[in-house]
Design an enzyme around this catalytic site. Structure first.
Site, PDB file in Angstrom:
ATOM      1  N   HIS A  60       7.503 -31.072  10.039  1.00 16.64           N
ATOM      2  CA  HIS A  60       6.881 -29.781   9.706  1.00 16.64           C
ATOM      3  C   HIS A  60       5.898 -29.919   8.540  1.00 16.64           C
ATOM      4  CE1 HIS A  60       9.624 -28.073  12.528  1.00 16.64           C
ATOM      5  NE2 HIS A  60      10.655 -28.573  11.855  1.00 16.64           N
ATOM      6  N   HIS A  87      10.259 -24.031   8.788  1.00 15.78           N
ATOM      7  CA  HIS A  87       9.214 -24.750   9.536  1.00 15.78           C
ATOM      8  C   HIS A  87       7.812 -24.562   8.964  1.00 15.78           C
ATOM      9  CE1 HIS A  87      11.670 -25.197  13.535  1.00 15.78           C
ATOM     10  NE2 HIS A  87      12.313 -25.664  12.470  1.00 15.78           N
ATOM     11  N   ASP A 104       0.868  -1.176   0.000  1.00 16.68           N
ATOM     12  CA  ASP A 104       0.000   0.000   0.000  1.00 16.68           C
ATOM     13  C   ASP A 104       0.910   1.233   0.000  1.00 16.68           C
ATOM     14  OD1 ASP A 104       0.911   0.305   2.608  1.00 16.68           O
ATOM     15  OD2 ASP A 104      -1.084   0.311   3.527  1.00 16.68           O
ATOM     16  N   THR A 134       2.696  -1.534   8.905  1.00 10.20           N
ATOM     17  CA  THR A 134       3.129  -2.476   9.941  1.00 10.20           C
ATOM     18  C   THR A 134       3.393  -3.873   9.383  1.00 10.20           C
ATOM     19  OG1 THR A 134       0.820  -3.075  10.316  1.00 10.20           O
ATOM     20  CG2 THR A 134       1.749  -1.325  11.724  1.00 10.20           C
ATOM     21  N   CYS A 150       3.156  -3.199   4.067  1.00  9.52           N
ATOM     22  CA  CYS A 150       2.323  -2.044   4.420  1.00  9.52           C
ATOM     23  C   CYS A 150       3.025  -1.345   5.593  1.00  9.52           C
ATOM     24  CB  CYS A 150       0.869  -2.441   4.705  1.00  9.52           C
ATOM     25  SG  CYS A 150       0.598  -3.449   6.163  1.00  9.52           S
TER      26      CYS A 150
END
Ligand code: RB5
Length: 149
Positions: free
Chosen positions: A133, A98, A8, A67, A65
């Protein structure tokens, strides 16, 4: 290797830096926007990158973005996407080893450019360990299947 990348407005500057960084390494990048600093909605770009990876138009994705939170949530709504928000190199390595993450999310307002670049490098260089995994990653897909019915 081909990378789909999207952000963004909060991530558009870091996206440009990462594109140059990958270009210098000879890695092909598909920029799915946004292309300006005008305010826009991160779900649009999280979905675009997720769709490109699932459609096989890119091998892996990177979403950015402010955060990294909102765009990672959006990317993870595309079935088959395992998008990992990473704030350090250890997380980037483990996201691959993992969790077999196929999209990396970064927060441009959280990370400095240097660290972001290192996270990208570690993510792209790391690979899935499989073994125990694999069962767990498969179980993530089964949750998706359950709710997609
Ligand atoms: C946009 O201001 C900001 O909310 C967005 O970039 C992101 O941080 C959302 O999770």
């Amino acid at each position: 290797m081909k990378i789909a990348i999207g952000s963004d407005h909060g991530g558009v500057e870091l996206k440009a830096v990462i594109i140059s960084h990958l270009y210098e390494k000879g890695i092909e990048v598909v920029d799915l926007g946004t292309k300006s600093s005008d305010s826009c909605d991160y779900p649009v770009y999280g979905e675009k990158v997720g769709e490109a990876v699932i459609a096989g138009q890119a091998d892996q994705g990177i979403v950015i973005c402010g955060t990294g939170l909102g765009i990672s949530m959006a990317a993870n709504k595309v079935p088959g996407i395992r998008c990992a928000l990473c704030t350090n190199e250890f997380m980037a390595e483990m996201a691959k080893a993992h969790n077999n993450a196929n999209v990396l999310a970064l927060g441009a307002r959280v990370l400095g450019e240097g660290l972001a670049m290192r996270i990208v490098d570690v993510f792209l260089q790391s690979s899935f360990e499989g073994g125990r995994h694999a069962r767990r990653v498969e179980a993530i897909g089964q949750i998706e299947d359950k709710y997609l019915k």
